[in-house]
Design an enzyme around this catalytic site. Structure first.
Site, PDB file in Angstrom:
ATOM      1  N   LYS A  60      25.821  65.711  75.108  1.00  0.00           N
ATOM      2  CA  LYS A  60      25.259  65.146  76.337  1.00  0.00           C
ATOM      3  C   LYS A  60      23.835  64.677  76.091  1.00  0.00           C
ATOM      4  CE  LYS A  60      28.132  65.310  79.887  1.00  0.00           C
ATOM      5  NZ  LYS A  60      28.380  66.367  80.849  1.00  0.00           N
ATOM      6  N   CYS A 104      13.843  68.345  65.142  1.00  0.00           N
ATOM      7  CA  CYS A 104      15.031  69.166  64.911  1.00  0.00           C
ATOM      8  C   CYS A 104      16.149  68.228  64.444  1.00  0.00           C
ATOM      9  CB  CYS A 104      15.448  69.857  66.214  1.00  0.00           C
ATOM     10  SG  CYS A 104      17.157  70.420  66.172  1.00  0.00           S
ATOM     11  N   HIS A 112      31.639  69.149  78.339  1.00  0.00           N
ATOM     12  CA  HIS A 112      32.171  67.915  77.761  1.00  0.00           C
ATOM     13  C   HIS A 112      33.339  68.281  76.847  1.00  0.00           C
ATOM     14  CE1 HIS A 112      30.155  68.843  74.018  1.00  0.00           C
ATOM     15  NE2 HIS A 112      28.935  68.667  74.517  1.00  0.00           N
ATOM     16  N   LYS A 115      27.608  64.152  65.984  1.00  0.00           N
ATOM     17  CA  LYS A 115      28.101  65.181  66.899  1.00  0.00           C
ATOM     18  C   LYS A 115      27.999  64.662  68.330  1.00  0.00           C
ATOM     19  CE  LYS A 115      27.249  69.862  68.504  1.00  0.00           C
ATOM     20  NZ  LYS A 115      26.177  70.512  69.225  1.00  0.00           N
ATOM     21  N   HIS A 142      32.986  71.184  74.233  1.00  0.00           N
ATOM     22  CA  HIS A 142      33.160  72.548  74.762  1.00  0.00           C
ATOM     23  C   HIS A 142      34.641  72.822  75.013  1.00  0.00           C
ATOM     24  CE1 HIS A 142      29.084  71.306  76.557  1.00  0.00           C
ATOM     25  NE2 HIS A 142      28.807  72.110  75.550  1.00  0.00           N
ATOM     26  N   CYS A 199      18.174  73.909  70.544  1.00  0.00           N
ATOM     27  CA  CYS A 199      18.975  74.910  69.817  1.00  0.00           C
ATOM     28  C   CYS A 199      18.630  76.317  70.266  1.00  0.00           C
ATOM     29  CB  CYS A 199      18.710  74.867  68.314  1.00  0.00           C
ATOM     30  SG  CYS A 199      19.021  73.327  67.479  1.00  0.00           S
ATOM     31  N   HIS A 210      19.009  67.847  67.212  1.00  0.00           N
ATOM     32  CA  HIS A 210      18.713  67.163  68.474  1.00  0.00           C
ATOM     33  C   HIS A 210      17.878  65.898  68.322  1.00  0.00           C
ATOM     34  CE1 HIS A 210      19.986  71.146  69.874  1.00  0.00           C
ATOM     35  NE2 HIS A 210      20.438  70.479  70.911  1.00  0.00           N
ATOM     36  N   CYS A 244      12.975  75.054  68.361  1.00  0.00           N
ATOM     37  CA  CYS A 244      13.673  73.953  69.045  1.00  0.00           C
ATOM     38  C   CYS A 244      14.311  74.497  70.313  1.00  0.00           C
ATOM     39  CB  CYS A 244      14.750  73.328  68.149  1.00  0.00           C
ATOM     40  SG  CYS A 244      15.791  72.178  69.084  1.00  0.00           S
TER      41      CYS A 244
HETATM   42  N1  MSP Z   1      24.932  79.054  74.362  1.00  0.00           N
HETATM   43  C1  MSP Z   1      25.153  78.821  72.976  1.00  0.00           C
HETATM   44  C2  MSP Z   1      26.250  79.726  72.443  1.00  0.00           C
HETATM   45  C3  MSP Z   1      26.021  81.191  72.625  1.00  0.00           C
HETATM   46  S1  MSP Z   1      27.349  82.127  72.059  1.00  0.00           S
HETATM   47  C4  MSP Z   1      26.775  83.671  72.056  1.00  0.00           C
HETATM   48  C5  MSP Z   1      25.552  77.370  72.758  1.00  0.00           C
HETATM   49  N2  MSP Z   1      26.061  76.748  73.816  1.00  0.00           N
HETATM   50  S2  MSP Z   1      26.502  75.215  73.876  1.00  0.00           S
HETATM   51  O1  MSP Z   1      26.759  74.926  75.264  1.00  0.00           O
HETATM   52  O2  MSP Z   1      25.545  74.392  73.217  1.00  0.00           O
HETATM   53  O3  MSP Z   1      27.902  75.069  73.238  1.00  0.00           O
HETATM   54  C6  MSP Z   1      28.261  75.671  72.096  1.00  0.00           C
HETATM   55  C7  MSP Z   1      29.606  75.319  71.589  1.00  0.00           C
HETATM   56  O4  MSP Z   1      30.224  74.180  72.188  1.00  0.00           O
HETATM   57  C8  MSP Z   1      29.534  74.903  70.137  1.00  0.00           C
HETATM   58  O5  MSP Z   1      29.334  75.877  69.241  1.00  0.00           O
HETATM   59  C9  MSP Z   1      30.902  74.372  70.013  1.00  0.00           C
HETATM   60  O6  MSP Z   1      31.776  75.465  70.052  1.00  0.00           O
HETATM   61  C10 MSP Z   1      31.024  73.550  71.252  1.00  0.00           C
HETATM   62  N3  MSP Z   1      30.588  72.189  71.022  1.00  0.00           N
HETATM   63  C11 MSP Z   1      29.503  71.549  71.569  1.00  0.00           C
HETATM   64  N4  MSP Z   1      29.500  70.254  71.135  1.00  0.00           N
HETATM   65  C12 MSP Z   1      30.551  70.047  70.323  1.00  0.00           C
HETATM   66  C13 MSP Z   1      31.090  68.938  69.651  1.00  0.00           C
HETATM   67  N5  MSP Z   1      30.566  67.735  69.697  1.00  0.00           N
HETATM   68  N6  MSP Z   1      32.228  69.133  68.951  1.00  0.00           N
HETATM   69  C14 MSP Z   1      32.861  70.344  68.907  1.00  0.00           C
HETATM   70  N7  MSP Z   1      32.370  71.392  69.516  1.00  0.00           N
HETATM   71  C15 MSP Z   1      31.194  71.298  70.196  1.00  0.00           C
HETATM   72  O7  MSP Z   1      25.389  76.888  71.660  1.00  0.00           O
END
Ligand code: MSP
Length: 525
Positions: free
Chosen positions: A311, A152, A20, A308, A23, A132, A155, A129
């Protein structure tokens, strides 16, 4: 080492769903920063990838009637890699935690920690969780619907109670060394708010960490106890080092890569995963006697309705929802331009339309099309003799210096504003000089040519400075200016960009596509 590359990483994303815009925000920021460093003439290594083990991915796969490996394969191929391609992400490598190159090095690293006495067997009892993938502290949780239910806070979902015999990492031993590290090297964790959060967390005392799980098997087997799998975060954090050959023989290809890239210059992360990166990860490295990363930078969240965007809360917006309407470069530009990197920001369609129209289409796009059209009309489409206009040349110099300083400090907004300011100076200059009026009298030919040279030379500078943010558009502009004669746009050095008079006389300009087309009416979008 003299040939040390600037090494930047994004988090590796869970493959429980397609990307999304949250990311994409992190990944685009990483892409802009690494493109910028490449244009400074530095060697660069840019890594992204996917986090594929653990319960979160396993349960999503099960819920979709798939095994986790096939599920991950499908999502990586159909969603993650194509999305980064579409957004013009120029990563040098893409690591998947299910690859042998990663799993073998994780096992090797873990065995090393065990052999050096940093790992012991213990019992974990407490909340977890799955969203997380984190062992939680009771104080972190919110009350649920019943007295026994705890939620959590990220979430808003119930945590699960675990009771397992696991392997533990002596994380507590590194709290003090980490406090000293961040106090001595404030730039190792930025922005300051993130560093303060990490310091107060460390000062509050840190427990040892369970680094294995025994109740499911989707993970990397613990090498000396194969009934357990490595805790997904311990596995995932190591990607930054396994992808560049940690533990390999120094004379092998992996060993050389590691020497060239390590320590990482910047780990870009969202603030939600700061503690993993600024506490657990450097402690793992310290335990192994490996240098810690130079900087962990925590950016803010993209918010929808004040929360935040995610999805799991059904507020996820796919990048294509925006790029289909605004184009890829406007997407890359917008979030970095409108939200100070390090703070949260809300996404608004109206704000994006307003900035697209005023900053991209009017200030930048129109300047290009008007200038090129006037050179076609008044100079037979050929760049006039180089001429100096000190006021504009000085503004260019300043834009180059400030944008470089700001972007290297990860202040993307400040860097982009410095470039936009220059764009405004050039627009003001064109309005003030009114070349269409000068053109009415042949006696003004020299003056007219000076004004037009100044505008196209300024556009050359704008194309180079905006290239890391908007590569496709700036490539088009480079072509339209006939600037290919100076070499590919990606080879232009930031440090030399403002040296005036590079576009040579006589080069043919051409009116290409409009850089930022008028947006469709929303009801037709
Ligand atoms: N898999 C772990 C990270 C492991 S790194 C060794 C993880 N993955 S995640 O798919 O949940 O995505 C993590 C990252 O996506 C967040 O830390 C951030 O960089 C980004 N984001 C996810 N949602 C976000 C927002 N709503 N806004 C900005 N960034 C966001 O955590």
């Amino acid at each position: 080492m003299s040939n040390k590359a600037f090494y930047l990483t994004t988090p590796i994303y869970y493959v429980n769903d397609a990307p999304h815009i949250g990311h994409a925000y992190t990944t685009v920021a990483g892409d802009v920063l690494t493109r910028w460093h490449r244009q400074k003439g530095e060697q660069v290594w840019f890594l992204t990838g996917t986090d594929e083990h653990g319960q979160k991915v396993m349960r999503t796969a099960e819920a979709n009637g798939s095994d986790p490996q096939s599920w991950a394969d499908r999502l990586v191929k159909s969603a993650w890699i194509p999305t980064w391609g579409k957004l013009n992400i120029a990563n040098d490598d893409f690591i998947r935690t299910t690859e042998d190159r990663h799993m073998d090095r994780v096992q090797h690293f873990l065995q090393g920690l065990k052999d050096s006495g940093h790992i012991y067997e213990g019992k974990y009892e407490g909340p977890y969780c799955v969203g997380c993938e984190e062992f939680k502290l009771a104080g972190d949780l919110l009350d649920g619907a019943t007295p026994d239910e705890k939620l959590c806070p990220t979430h808003s979902k119930p945590v699960e109670l675990l009771s397992e015999t696991n392997w533990f990492f002596k994380l507590s031993a590194f709290a003090q060394p980490l406090i000293e590290h961040y106090k001595a090297n404030p730039s190792a964790c930025e922005p300051a708010s993130a560093r303060n959060e990490v310091l107060s967390f460390l000062e509050g005392g840190v427990s040892d960490l369970s680094i294995s799980r025994s109740s499911f098997d989707w993970g990397i087997p613990v090498p000396w106890d194969t009934k357990q799998v490595v805790y997904v975060w311990f596995d995932a954090l190591l990607n930054y080092a396994t992808a560049v050959g940690i533990g390999d023989d120094p004379n092998s290809e992996g060993g050389k890569k590691f020497a060239q890239t390590w320590p990482a210059d910047v780990h870009l992360v969202g603030k939600d995963i700061l503690r993993f990166h600024a506490v657990i990860w450097p402690a793992m490295l310290m335990a192994a006697g490996i240098p810690v990363p130079k900087k962990v930078f925590a950016h803010g969240w993209l918010l929808v309705g004040g929360e935040k965007m995610s999805k799991s809360k059904l507020t996820g917006i796919a990048p294509s929802d925006i790029t289909d309407f605004f184009g890829v470069d406007a997407f890359r530009y917008y979030f970095l331009r409108s939200i100070p990197f390090g703070t949260d920001g809300s996404f608004s369609w109206e704000d994006m339309v307003a900035r697209y129209t005023s900053e991209l289409a009017n200030d930048f796009g129109n300047l290009a099309s008007r200038s090129i059209a006037m050179i076609e009309k008044y100079c037979d489409g050929k760049v006039p003799q180089p001429a100096a206009e000190p006021k504009v040349a000085e503004a260019a110099q300043k834009a180059g210096e400030i944008s470089d300083e700001r972007i290297c400090a990860l202040d993307f907004q400040g860097g982009i504003l410095a470039i936009l300011d220059f764009c405004k100076v050039v627009n003001g200059y064109v309005t003030e000089q009114a070349p269409w009026v000068l053109a009415k009298d042949p006696a003004n030919k020299a003056e007219l040519e000076k004004v037009l040279y100044t505008t196209v030379e300024s556009l050359r500078i704008l194309a180079v400075l905006f290239y890391p943010v908007m590569p496709e558009t700036c490539e088009k502009l480079w072509e339209a200016l006939g600037a290919k004669i100076l070499g590919p746009i990606g080879d232009q050095k930031i440090s030399e960009v403002a040296a005036w008079g590079q576009l040579p006389a006589g080069v043919q300009v051409s009116r290409g596509d409009v850089l930022f087309p008028r947006l469709p009416e929303p009801e037709n979008a």
